[in-house]
Structure formats: C-alpha cells, structure tokens
Design a protein around this motif. Structure first.
Motif, PDB file in Angstrom:
ATOM      1  N   TRP A  52       0.863  -1.185   0.000  1.00  0.00           N
ATOM      2  CA  TRP A  52       0.000   0.000   0.000  1.00  0.00           C
ATOM      3  C   TRP A  52       0.898   1.232   0.000  1.00  0.00           C
ATOM      4  N   ASP A 144      -0.232  -3.610  -6.398  1.00  0.00           N
ATOM      5  CA  ASP A 144      -0.971  -2.845  -5.416  1.00  0.00           C
ATOM      6  C   ASP A 144      -1.848  -3.857  -4.680  1.00  0.00           C
ATOM      7  N   ARG A 146      -3.535  -3.731  -2.101  1.00  0.00           N
ATOM      8  CA  ARG A 146      -4.809  -3.210  -1.606  1.00  0.00           C
ATOM      9  C   ARG A 146      -5.940  -3.511  -2.596  1.00  0.00           C
ATOM     10  N   THR A 147      -5.660  -3.307  -3.899  1.00  0.00           N
ATOM     11  CA  THR A 147      -6.725  -3.376  -4.898  1.00  0.00           C
ATOM     12  C   THR A 147      -6.714  -4.655  -5.722  1.00  0.00           C
ATOM     13  N   GLN A 148      -5.830  -5.592  -5.373  1.00  0.00           N
ATOM     14  CA  GLN A 148      -5.733  -6.828  -6.158  1.00  0.00           C
ATOM     15  C   GLN A 148      -7.052  -7.579  -6.181  1.00  0.00           C
ATOM     16  N   THR A 150      -9.997  -6.389  -5.706  1.00  0.00           N
ATOM     17  CA  THR A 150     -10.981  -5.597  -6.456  1.00  0.00           C
ATOM     18  C   THR A 150     -10.901  -5.924  -7.935  1.00  0.00           C
ATOM     19  N   THR A 175      -4.534  -2.889 -11.427  1.00  0.00           N
ATOM     20  CA  THR A 175      -4.535  -2.210 -10.120  1.00  0.00           C
ATOM     21  C   THR A 175      -3.917  -0.820 -10.193  1.00  0.00           C
ATOM     22  N   VAL A 180      -9.768   1.690 -10.203  1.00  0.00           N
ATOM     23  CA  VAL A 180      -9.734   0.603  -9.223  1.00  0.00           C
ATOM     24  C   VAL A 180      -9.445   1.162  -7.822  1.00  0.00           C
ATOM     25  N   LYS A 181      -8.571   2.148  -7.729  1.00  0.00           N
ATOM     26  CA  LYS A 181      -8.287   2.783  -6.434  1.00  0.00           C
ATOM     27  C   LYS A 181      -9.550   3.477  -5.895  1.00  0.00           C
ATOM     28  N   ARG A 183     -12.659   2.708  -6.685  1.00  0.00           N
ATOM     29  CA  ARG A 183     -13.609   1.659  -6.292  1.00  0.00           C
ATOM     30  C   ARG A 183     -13.276   1.138  -4.897  1.00  0.00           C
ATOM     31  N   TRP A 184     -11.971   0.974  -4.608  1.00  0.00           N
ATOM     32  CA  TRP A 184     -11.555   0.502  -3.282  1.00  0.00           C
ATOM     33  C   TRP A 184     -11.972   1.509  -2.203  1.00  0.00           C
ATOM     34  N   ASN A 188     -14.412   0.713   0.935  1.00  0.00           N
ATOM     35  CA  ASN A 188     -13.742   0.487   2.220  1.00  0.00           C
ATOM     36  C   ASN A 188     -13.636   1.690   3.155  1.00  0.00           C
TER      37      ASN A 188
END
Length: 558
Positions: A52, A144, A146-148, A150, A175, A180-181, A183-184, A188
């Motif tokens: 991250w 990334d 964090r977003t894998q 996703t 990612t 995608v970031k 969307r995360w 979250n």
C-alpha cells in the motif's frame, strides 16, 4: 551593492511539477525557455501495509504553496519582477487518486498512489486466476495489494477477456489505474461513502486536487482535469474524449463526482491564494496548462510530429511515441494513451507508451546488493575503464521478463563470464542492459505503428551518463538527442500554459526554445556490430527464462 532595478525579460510562465517524491515550482522565460529559478520540496510516502502506498493530499498542497513562495523570493533576489508571470501550468504524477469534501476542502482519505518498489514503479496488472501471463502493457515488480482483490472480482464480470476496458481506454484492467483505487475507496472508507451519499464528494487525480485548491477550493474552486490525466483513470473513453457511462457503470462509479475534462492548454481558472503573503503576488494569474508527467515531457521535448519519441530514464524508463491523430492499439504489450490536446479547438494527439521496468534500479542493485560501487555516479567511471563488456551480458529480470516477453518464469542472469571478467565489465553490461531493453520497446513500437524512428529524444537523471547515451545510440543505430535543459516535464507544462488562448505568450515553435541546446550522440559502430550485439542480448534473454517452474510468491507477477 545590488541594483534595485528590476531585470527586463520577456513574459514569464510558471510550472508546478508534482511528482511521487517531490514537488517543484519552476519559472521560465517564455521567449527563450530559459529556466530562471525554481524550488523543490520533498514529499513523504506512507506505507500503512505491505503493497500500500499513500500520500497526504494536504502535505502535497502545502508543498506547492511553499515552492511558489520560495521561488518568488529567489526571483526577487535576482531582481526579476514576479508580476511578469503571466500563466501557470501543472504537471503531475498520474493515476494517484484523491477524494475530498467540496464543502470543507478536506481530503476524505490519503491520496492512494501507485505502488513503488525499490525497483520499477510501472503498471501492475492483476491476472485472472489460471492465467500465467499478465495483461498486456503492464510491468511492475510490486502489485498494489490493496486493490488486487478488487480487480480479480471485476475481471470475473468481463466475458472472455479485458478488451471491454482496453478498447475504450487503451489500458488493461489493472490495479495501477485510478478507477480501481476509487472503487476501493468507495468500498472500504466510510467517510468517502457518506460524502458520496450526501453529494459532498469530489474525485480527482493530483492535477484536479491542485487546480481546485489553487483556484479557491471550497470557495468556488474549479473541478477539472485534462485529457491526458483523464486517459489514465480507466473511466475515460479516449475516442469520444468523454467519461464513459458504460465504464462508470462497470466500476460502479457515480459520474457526479468526476471532474470536467478540458484540453491540456486553456484557462481553467485564476489563482486565489491571498492567504499566502509571498505567493499571493500570483493572485489572479491564470492556471492554463495541465499535462500528466509523461505527456508533459513529450511536449517539453517538442515531439509534435507523428513518429517522434522520447525516453525518460529513471528507476525505470518511460517511452512515449507520438502516433498523431490516430489511436494505435498495440499487439506487443504497450499502452495506448492520450499524448496531448493543446487547446479547446485543437485536435487530440495520441501516443503509444512502453515501460522498461529496470533501468536506474539495476545501478542501485550493483551499489546496494553487490557493493561494487559506492554511488550511482561511479558506474560511468567503471564502465569507462574497460569500454566494453568483453562478451558479458546482464539480463536484470529480477521478477520476470515484462514487455515484450511477458515471461514470469524468468530471473536475472549475468552470462558470458570468463576468468578475465571483472566488475568494470559487469558495470558496462548493466548500462548495455538498459539500452537493449529500450531497443526492445522501440522495436515493438515500430511494429505497432509502422514508423521507424529517425532519432530518440531523451531526458531523466541517467542521461547525464555519457557512456550510457553513446551506448544507446550504438544499440539503436540511430542518433540520441539530449536537451541541455533537463527540466522537460516542467517545461512542457509551462509551454502548454503560455500557449493557451487568452494568454498567448508561447508560440510552441522551435525558436521559442532558443535557450535549449541539443547534445547529439551518433552511432559509432557499424550496423552489423550493432545487430550482432543485439542478437547476443536476445540469446541471453532466452537463457534467463524458465528458472521458476511454478507460480510462486517470489514472482512479481501473480
């Protein structure tokens, strides 16, 4: 005693250059492109978990204010009248994602940046399970993380493959890009979710956050981006030049939070920073240029012709080739992107973009892991001592081979060693590796767009290494052209700002760069020798493949 008389210069143009590790403000003479003054402030990166990467949007904004203030101070000491600054451009790290509250101006979460490793920092594709090859156009050692998940869930919703996304955006489902970031964040971060529900949230890449803040923020700031930054979000249709309704529905992104998309060269708004006494002298100056960093370098290098290309040498390499007004989709793992649109009524130009994962990173590896040099600068001295690799080849496939091979089983090798080989030959081979990898990307570009390159324009920190530049000319067997003024990214943003309608202090003609001279490196070997060395490199690349027989966690490719 210094004279109090102000220096008389042509109109001046400022440029904010906001990168992953630092922010700078630079001021140029629009009549010559001479850099008059600048200031730089380092930016912290935060790593809340492995894989991250985050940055504080308020720290980024404050660094811009500080750079503007300090540069204005320096101009004052040079007796240069800062009221002569007629426009300001913005160049920025791409893809980094910010969501903020439009009523308070407060970020709702840290800026979510692309993951950067001790090596490259290029696009990291997440491959749907069962696939052994990453999506084309991507090459990163670190995902990334964090977003894998996703991306994995999104990829299941695409029938067959990711052409749905790529055909509209020129980008693979990855990612790395902003959608995608975002969307995360929507999935979250409760503060982001609540602000969207209450119609208080605004999304943007770093350029949007800065322009909104610098033009008044919560008191009427302009929420916009340009086509080059929009083209890196995975939400922007690069054919219609608009946010794509189908993509926004696919990623479940509410379109009301997206910035207005403008050209790269027009007046977006006026500076409103009266709370900053020293920078306040720029109150009312138009912000009229905006380009993502690689596009800005393309403009700064004056690559306005179909087929002109530039390579930026850093930790990795970024190669962009202007493909003119046509969108060229790569069959060899390159990205299609918007190069620039220099005016509201001007045509859009496109580019193919390719990345070399390991460039300066291989020099750092020789320093930090092998200890054969104490500083990066020593590599040139070692290489100069021998002037040859003596048949030694270095393939730095530390986490697999990327474009154009896409071979996750590969690992780094040094081959062709004899008892005569010493650290100088390995140093030379490391420099050659950067050049061979660049040639492979340029060969892929030539195959995709059918325009053989007549010369390569270069910039970035590694271009100070004259041996590297000569090797690059020899290995490509075309001239390599390096500008005397290394700040091509900031220069591109300044040029776009100064050329905007309503500003008109920069004509974008070559004579407007009279302060910039070119150093030219011509091939010094014959074509046959160049081809022999390149074919031997390719043999070494083949030897690097197949080292990892299973998809293990040590691979940078999933």
């Amino acid at each position: 005693m210094a004279s109090s008389k102000k220096a008389v210069l042509g109109p001046l143009v400022g440029a904010v250059d906001q990168g992953t590790s630092s922010t700078r403000f630079l001021v140029f003479n629009s009549k010559t492109a001479e850099l008059l003054s600048h200031h730089q402030v380092e930016i912290k990166q935060e790593f809340p978990r492995e894989g991250w990467v985050e940055q504080d949007p308020k720290e980024i904004l404050q660094s811009v204010y500080e750079c503007i203030e300090k540069t204005c101070e320096k101009l004052g000491q040079l007796n240069i009248d800062i009221s002569n600054i007629k426009a300001i451009g913005v160049s920025n790290q791409r893809e980094t994602t910010v969501v903020w509250d439009k009523l308070t101006g407060e970020p709702l979460y840290n800026a979510v940046a692309a993951p950067v490793s001790p090596g490259p920092s290029d696009p990291a594709a997440v491959v749907p399970s069962g696939s052994s090859v990453p999506a084309a156009g991507t090459c990163s050692v670190w995902l990334d993380l964090r977003t894998q998940s996703t991306v994995e869930s999104l990829s299941k919703r695409i029938p067959g493959n990711n052409n749905f996304v790529k055909s509209k955006t020129g980008l693979p489902l990855s990612t790395y890009f902003s959608a995608v970031k975002l969307r995360w964040l929507l999935d979250n971060v409760r503060k982001v979710q609540k602000a969207v529900e209450e119609d208080r949230a605004l999304f943007g890449t770093i350029d949007s956050w800065l322009i909104w803040s610098l033009t008044g923020g919560a008191s009427g700031g302009v929420h916009c981006t340009d086509v080059t930054n929009a083209s890196r979000t995975m939400l922007f249709n690069i054919h219609s030049l608009e946010w794509d309704k189908e993509l926004c529905e696919f990623f479940e992104i509410p379109m009301k939070i997206l910035p207005n998309v403008r050209s790269s060269s027009e007046i977006y708004g006026l500076m409103k920073i009266s709370h900053s006494p020293k920078a306040g002298a720029l109150e009312g100056v138009p912000i009229s240029g905006c380009l993502g960093d690689q596009s800005a370098a393309l403009v700064g290098q004056m690559c306005f012709q179909d087929g002109q290309a530039k390579n930026t040498y850093g930790t990795g390499c970024f190669l962009l080739c202007n493909t003119g007004r046509k969108c060229v989709f790569s069959e060899h793992g390159l990205l299609t992107t918007v190069a620039y649109k220099l005016g509201r009524d001007k045509p859009v130009y496109y580019a193919l973009e390719g990345s070399v994962a390991i460039a300066g990173a291989v020099i750092r590896w020789l320093r930090d892991n092998l200890g054969i040099i104490k500083s990066s600068e020593e590599i040139e001295k070692l290489a100069k001592e021998v002037g040859t690799s003596y048949g030694c080849y270095f393939v730095p496939a530390f986490s697999g081979l990327y474009a154009p091979y896409w071979e996750p089983s590969a690992r780094g090798i040094i081959c062709g060693l004899t008892q005569f080989t010493n650290k100088c030959h390995i140093a030379f081979a490391a420099l050659e590796a950067v050049c061979f990898q660049t040639r492979e990307i340029l060969d892929a570009m030539n195959r995709d767009c059918g325009i053989p390159l007549s010369h390569l324009q270069v910039d970035g920190g590694m271009t100070n290494n004259k041996i590297l530049m000569q090797l690059q000319a020899d290995i490509l067997y075309i001239p390599v052209v390096k500008p005397s003024m290394p700040e091509t990214t900031a220069l591109g943003a300044a040029m776009a700002a100064g050329a905007a309608e309503g500003v008109g202090v920069w004509s974008l003609e070559p004579e407007d760069l009279s302060a910039v001279t070119m150093e030219r490196f011509e091939p010094q070997i014959n074509a046959e020798e160049s081809e022999i060395r390149y074919s031997t490199w390719k043999k070494a690349v083949m030897k690097s493949m197949g080292w990892v027989t299973t998809q293990s966690s040590e691979s940078g490719m999933p």
